[in-house]
Design an enzyme around this catalytic site. Structure first.
Site, short mmCIF file in Angstrom:
data_model
loop_
_atom_site.label_atom_id
_atom_site.label_comp_id
_atom_site.label_asym_id
_atom_site.label_seq_id
_atom_site.Cartn_x
_atom_site.Cartn_y
_atom_site.Cartn_z
N CYS A 78 -5.65 -7.05 4.42
CA CYS A 78 -5.51 -5.94 5.35
C CYS A 78 -6.43 -4.80 4.90
CB CYS A 78 -4.05 -5.50 5.34
SG CYS A 78 -3.63 -4.44 6.70
N GLU B 254 1.18 -1.23 -15.47
CA GLU B 254 1.30 -0.35 -14.31
C GLU B 254 0.65 1.01 -14.56
OE1 GLU B 254 2.03 -1.05 -11.32
OE2 GLU B 254 2.75 -3.08 -11.66
N CYS C 261 -6.05 -9.10 10.54
CA CYS C 261 -6.31 -10.02 11.64
C CYS C 261 -6.88 -11.36 11.21
CB CYS C 261 -7.26 -9.37 12.63
SG CYS C 261 -6.94 -7.64 12.84
N TYR D 291 7.26 5.12 -8.13
CA TYR D 291 6.56 3.85 -8.02
C TYR D 291 6.71 3.02 -9.30
CZ TYR D 291 3.03 0.36 -8.36
OH TYR D 291 2.42 -0.84 -8.59
N ASP E 179 3.13 1.32 -3.35
CA ASP E 179 1.80 1.81 -3.75
C ASP E 179 0.92 1.78 -2.51
OD1 ASP E 179 0.70 -0.73 -3.40
OD2 ASP E 179 -0.33 -0.75 -5.32
N1 ADE Z 1 -1.69 -2.64 -9.15
C1 ADE Z 1 -0.57 -2.10 -9.62
N2 ADE Z 1 0.31 -3.03 -10.00
C2 ADE Z 1 -0.27 -4.23 -9.77
C3 ADE Z 1 0.12 -5.57 -9.95
N3 ADE Z 1 1.31 -5.87 -10.47
N4 ADE Z 1 -0.75 -6.52 -9.57
C4 ADE Z 1 -1.93 -6.19 -9.04
N5 ADE Z 1 -2.37 -4.96 -8.86
C5 ADE Z 1 -1.56 -3.97 -9.21
#
Ligand code: ADE
Length: 285
Positions: A188, A37, A195, A120, A138
């Site tokens: 998206c 992360e 869509c 986050y 996020d």
């Molecule tokens: N960006 C941040 N965390 C993520 C995850 N677990 N999978 C894909 N993109 C990411």
């Protein structure tokens, strides 16, 4: 409510078929989740793949990272940018070892006290490592909640997180949170909101043309090569390569900016803990 349940089912089965196969989705280890992360915070998935593997090979456990020489951690961070993230990551590892016997806390409030761990990241650790039933926010989650539920009328993260909690599918937070990341990234998109998926377009407020965006005030774009961050990166890169820089070498790396600005930048690097002075020279810590 029925609509929400239908949407939850659709999204979870879409993810089952289309979710990306990513290395950090194959682990429940909170340390590994944290590393992924933090790397993904400002770096794209494609670039993180290899670095994630290498970093964990060098520092396989929270203890190994806590005990490592900081200069080695900064060196391992090469190519990822925003070097302070490497420092925070190590400080968090040290705190987990010293304060929590090497085990990551399991609640949001305590997780958020760790260096560099914001709302986050704390939610990501809870959801991805401990199967915590919490939503997260996020850019991709935000895009999904905002567009699908509110169309183009902007809502605050606080409001979106509140709604996200209400519509979290029971005991499926892990898959839900990962799924929205992939939906936001690939389906998206800015030019083509969701869509492409008829079942999503059917319920999406943005697709239905609901709301009006706030007027966007365009920020002046500063060229990266003119930013302090660019020079910070250059100095740290030169140190990764040479180990030590004498004043003349620092000047060379910063040859196109003033002496004053160079001094300020190196001072800030020292204050942040990214470099140390050794007499008149600088080294990695
Ligand atoms: N960006 C941040 N965390 C993520 C995850 N677990 N999978 C894909 N993109 C990411």
């Amino acid at each position: 409510m029925e609509d929400i349940q239908k949407l939850q089912k659709k999204i979870l089965s879409w993810y089952k078929k289309n979710g990306r196969d990513l290395p950090w989705r194959k682990t429940k280890n909170p340390y590994r989740i944290l590393v992924s992360e933090v790397m993904l915070q400002q770096t794209q998935v494609g670039r993180v793949f290899e670095k994630y593997r290498e970093f964990l090979k060098q520092f396989p456990t929270v203890m190994s990272l806590a005990k490592a020489q900081t200069s080695d951690v900064i060196t391992a961070w090469k190519g990822l940018g925003y070097n302070r993230r490497a420092l925070f990551l190590q400080r968090t590892a040290q705190e987990v070892v010293e304060k929590y016997k090497g085990r990551f806390p399991r609640d949001l409030t305590t997780l958020k006290t760790l260096p560099g761990v914001g709302d986050y990241t704390a939610r990501a650790i809870l959801s991805f490592a401990y199967d915590g039933q919490v939503p997260m926010m996020d850019t991709n989650h935000r895009k999904f909640y905002q567009r699908v539920l509110f169309g183009r009328t902007p809502r605050t993260d606080k409001k979106l997180l509140g709604i996200a909690s209400d519509i979290l599918p029971k005991n499926r937070a892990y898959y839900w949170n990962q799924a929205l990341m992939d939906l936001g990234q690939y389906v998206c998109t800015e030019k083509r909101p969701g869509c492409r998926l008829p079942w999503l377009a059917e319920v999406c407020k943005a697709c239905a043309g609901v709301g009006r965006p706030k007027k966007v005030i365009k920020k002046k774009v500063v060229k990266f090569r003119n930013t302090d961050r660019y020079y910070r990166g250059r100095i740290v890169d030169a140190l990764r390569e040479k180990g030590v820089l004498a004043p003349a070498e620092i000047k060379k790396v910063c040859s196109d900016i003033s002496f004053e600005r160079m001094k300020k930048i190196t001072q800030k690097l020292e204050d942040d803990g990214l470099i140390k002075r050794r007499k008149k020279r600088i080294v990695l810590p």
